[in-house]
Design an enzyme around this catalytic site. Structure first.
Site, PDB file in Angstrom:
ATOM      1  N   SER A 144       0.837  -1.202   0.000  1.00 14.58           N
ATOM      2  CA  SER A 144       0.000   0.000   0.000  1.00 14.58           C
ATOM      3  C   SER A 144       0.873   1.253   0.000  1.00 14.58           C
ATOM      4  CB  SER A 144      -0.969  -0.052   1.184  1.00 14.58           C
ATOM      5  OG  SER A 144      -1.981   0.915   1.070  1.00 14.58           O
ATOM      6  N   GLU A 238      -9.931  -3.170  -6.466  1.00  8.76           N
ATOM      7  CA  GLU A 238      -9.278  -2.085  -5.737  1.00  8.76           C
ATOM      8  C   GLU A 238      -9.437  -0.771  -6.470  1.00  8.76           C
ATOM      9  OE1 GLU A 238      -5.510  -2.324  -3.914  1.00  8.76           O
ATOM     10  OE2 GLU A 238      -5.175  -4.410  -4.487  1.00  8.76           O
ATOM     11  N   HIS A 268      -7.679  -5.012  -1.562  1.00  6.72           N
ATOM     12  CA  HIS A 268      -6.433  -4.326  -1.260  1.00  6.72           C
ATOM     13  C   HIS A 268      -5.569  -5.146  -0.307  1.00  6.72           C
ATOM     14  CE1 HIS A 268      -3.907  -0.788  -0.903  1.00  6.72           C
ATOM     15  NE2 HIS A 268      -4.017  -0.800   0.410  1.00  6.72           N
TER      16      HIS A 268
END
Length: 304
Positions: A144, A238, A268
């Site tokens: 991320s 996502e 995610h």
């Protein structure tokens, strides 16, 4: 792979209540920790240390051998998360790759704005090199925001004249803080975790009034020439899907060896759900093989 597992994970993520009023910073951090923290897997020893002037967590699998090291930068939108919240994920990747790992507690926003996190990533990377780690024995990974930070750290290292590591792996990387990717809108509703407003708020915390298109804040806009082989893994469900796709495209255009994997129906950083999602375990196995393959390939090359 199991459709029932994917459906159950999607339903679990969607079941988390959304507050009608924005949570406080402390509530965000406590909630993230409660939702995502998993302990290091059995056989992986942990100890607290310091790297690059920041606290860090060292993880050493019992089967680790050789000089290979993994530098990990955790996710959390630059606002939440820590080496402790990612202890399980990093431990799993380290165990599968047979590598000793260091996970850095870089400074978070809004207390510390961009480029504090990049400065900390670079300081950690530089200290490993200064301590004698051969860059051919070093790999980098992140998820991320930590995926974006991994790329930014290597760009900063390149610009500082430092050698690159053997490889880098990123899970669902956030590499565009301008939120220009089409999936930001196209995947609205399909993404069980994020909506665009969530990422706007995180970017506000991290960059504030600064330039969100700066190449170290949004590496998708950078010249990636000279970076090491790159593996990008992302879920199809996502809002950040296009961040991963465009990063891979940018890398390829800049002559970087790159592999892009898009997991159908996955959310995610689905790798966090190892042990209960077959796709997560398979992705971590592939990521581990990618790292160890490139470590071996680098070691076979003569020193310049």
């Amino acid at each position: 792979m199991s459709r029932s597992q994917r459906d159950a994970l999607d339903a679990m993520i969607r079941s988390a209540p959304r507050s009608e009023t924005p949570p406080t910073l402390a509530e965000q951090r406590n909630g993230f920790s409660a939702a995502f923290t998993r302990p290091a897997p059995e056989g992986v020893a942990t100890r607290r240390t310091v790297l690059g002037g920041r606290p860090a967590l060292e993880l050493e699998p019992a089967e680790a051998s050789g000089p290979g090291r993994l530098l990990y930068l955790h996710g959390g939108g630059y606002v939440v998360g820590s080496p402790e919240t990612h202890e399980g994920l990093v431990g799993e990747l380290a165990r599968r790759a047979g590598l000793r790992a260091l996970s850095v507690d870089y400074r978070l926003a809004p207390e510390h704005h961009f480029p504090a996190a990049v400065d900390d990533g670079l300081a950690a990377y530089r200290e490993l090199l200064d301590a004698g780690t051969d860059p051919r024995d070093l790999v980098v990974a992140g998820d991320s925001a930590g995926g974006g930070l991994s790329i930014a750290t290597l760009l900063a290292a390149r610009d500082a004249g430092l050698p690159q590591p053997a490889a880098v792996v990123v899970f669902s990387p956030w590499v565009d803080l301008t939120l220009a990717g089409e999936s930001m809108r196209a995947k609205d509703g399909a993404d069980p975790l994020f909506i665009e407003a969530d990422l706007h708020a995180l970017a506000d915390h991290y960059v504030g009034a600064g330039d969100r298109a700066h190449h170290l804040a949004s590496p998708v806009f950078a010249d990636l020439t000279g970076l090491p082989p790159l593996l990008v893994q992302v879920g199809a469900n996502e809002v950040l899907l296009d961040d991963a796709v465009r990063l891979a495209g940018r890398a390829g255009a800049d002559d970087v060896e790159v592999t892009l994997e898009v997991g159908p129906g996955l959310p995610h950083v689905f790798q966090l759900h190892y042990g209960r999602l077959d796709e997560a375990d398979a992705a971590l196995d592939r990521a581990a093989r990618f790292l160890t393959t490139h470590l071996s390939a680098e070691r076979s090359q003569p020193v310049n």
